[in-house]
Enzyme design. Sequence first.
Site, PDB file in Angstrom:
ATOM      1  N   GLU A 174       0.794  -1.242  -0.154  1.00 27.08           N
ATOM      2  CA  GLU A 174       0.066  -0.097  -0.064  1.00 27.08           C
ATOM      3  C   GLU A 174       1.017   1.240   0.202  1.00 27.08           C
ATOM      4  OE1 GLU A 174      -2.554   0.536   3.443  1.00 27.08           O
ATOM      5  OE2 GLU A 174      -3.482   2.246   2.475  1.00 27.08           O
TER       6      GLU A 174
ATOM      7  N   LYS B 202      -3.026  -2.428  -3.007  1.00 25.62           N
ATOM      8  CA  LYS B 202      -3.655  -1.115  -2.449  1.00 25.62           C
ATOM      9  C   LYS B 202      -3.097   0.266  -2.489  1.00 25.62           C
ATOM     10  CE  LYS B 202      -5.881   0.113   1.836  1.00 25.62           C
ATOM     11  NZ  LYS B 202      -6.503  -0.418   3.129  1.00 25.62           N
TER      12      LYS B 202
END
Length: 339
Positions: free
Chosen positions: A177, A219
Amino acid sequence: MSTKELEQTAEAMVAEGKGILAIDESFPTIKNRFDDINTESTEASRRAYRDLLITNPGANEYISGIILFDETIRQFTADGTPFSETLIKQGIMPGIKVDTGAKDLAGHPGEKVTEGLDGLRDRLAEYKQLGAKFAKWRAVITIGEGTPSMGCIEANVHALARYAALCQEAGIVPMVEPEVLMDGDHTNELCYDVTEATLKALFNELYKQNVALEHTILKVNMVVSGKGCPTQASVDDVAALTVNCLLNTVPAAIPGIVFLSGGQSAEMATVHLNEMNANYAPLPWPLSFSYGRALQAPCLDAWQGKEENVIKAQAILLHREKCNSQATLGKYSAEDDAA
Ligand code: 5MM
């Protein structure tokens, strides 16, 4: 976990119509969220809140996995069942946040680097025993006066790649992420440039660290205007620039991309996701969600720290999960949402 199992886990995380609920707030973040509803953050109140999120009947229709915090993966439901076991029984995969937070990056005023690599191999082995199927590590990239620097981007993507390699070695699917923050008055064109540079650097580093892309979930932020930008990008522009940025940077081997909400309202996070899936499919990867605030905010507001509000709060959470599930299929209707 075998290679086959890593593949199955990654695919299940982004199964058709499903997304991920992020409830991995660290102690300072959950305190901030609870302050907003005048609720003290204690071990008991955090357990009670996570219990309502984890035991929500029907969530397994829309949710493939839930990202837990270290404290949460060690906690139990009111009847004494470990949270991770409760999730697995519902067909929802437990995930775990394994970074230890974003700290000031030396030599780079105003920039952060995410820490947590020390001892990570041993921690992953323990989380695997506790039931974790996937893990998450969040790097934050700040747009500001002269930032982000390449030094900051490179330090963060290097750590993300080292973490991802350790996860796969442990039989855990890494969710990488890199979040370009919405804080600031920048345009969405600048957000595009920074997100593009970050993702190019990330995939280069994943390659150097021998991370299997087939067993990795991305992500990422959407390409949006800074919160303080006087001209906010339209829904069409956010969808077009986000899809374009991903097509230019993310290899097709990635099994799926999930978005963070990053401070968007619950409704806008759903609208943007729907716009991409309604207008740009087919894409090389499923586009889904891994929202924290955009799923939890209305639920938290309904809960107010009170046992008597649990059923109502769960219904509100389920509604947002359903709306975002529909958005993964490009079938969300704002009218139905508001009804
Ligand atoms: C749920 O919040 C996560 C943990 O945040 P902290 O480490 O700052 O406490 C956070 O990483 C979250 O998973 C992502 O930022 C996505 O959440 P949003 O709210 O942006 O969708």
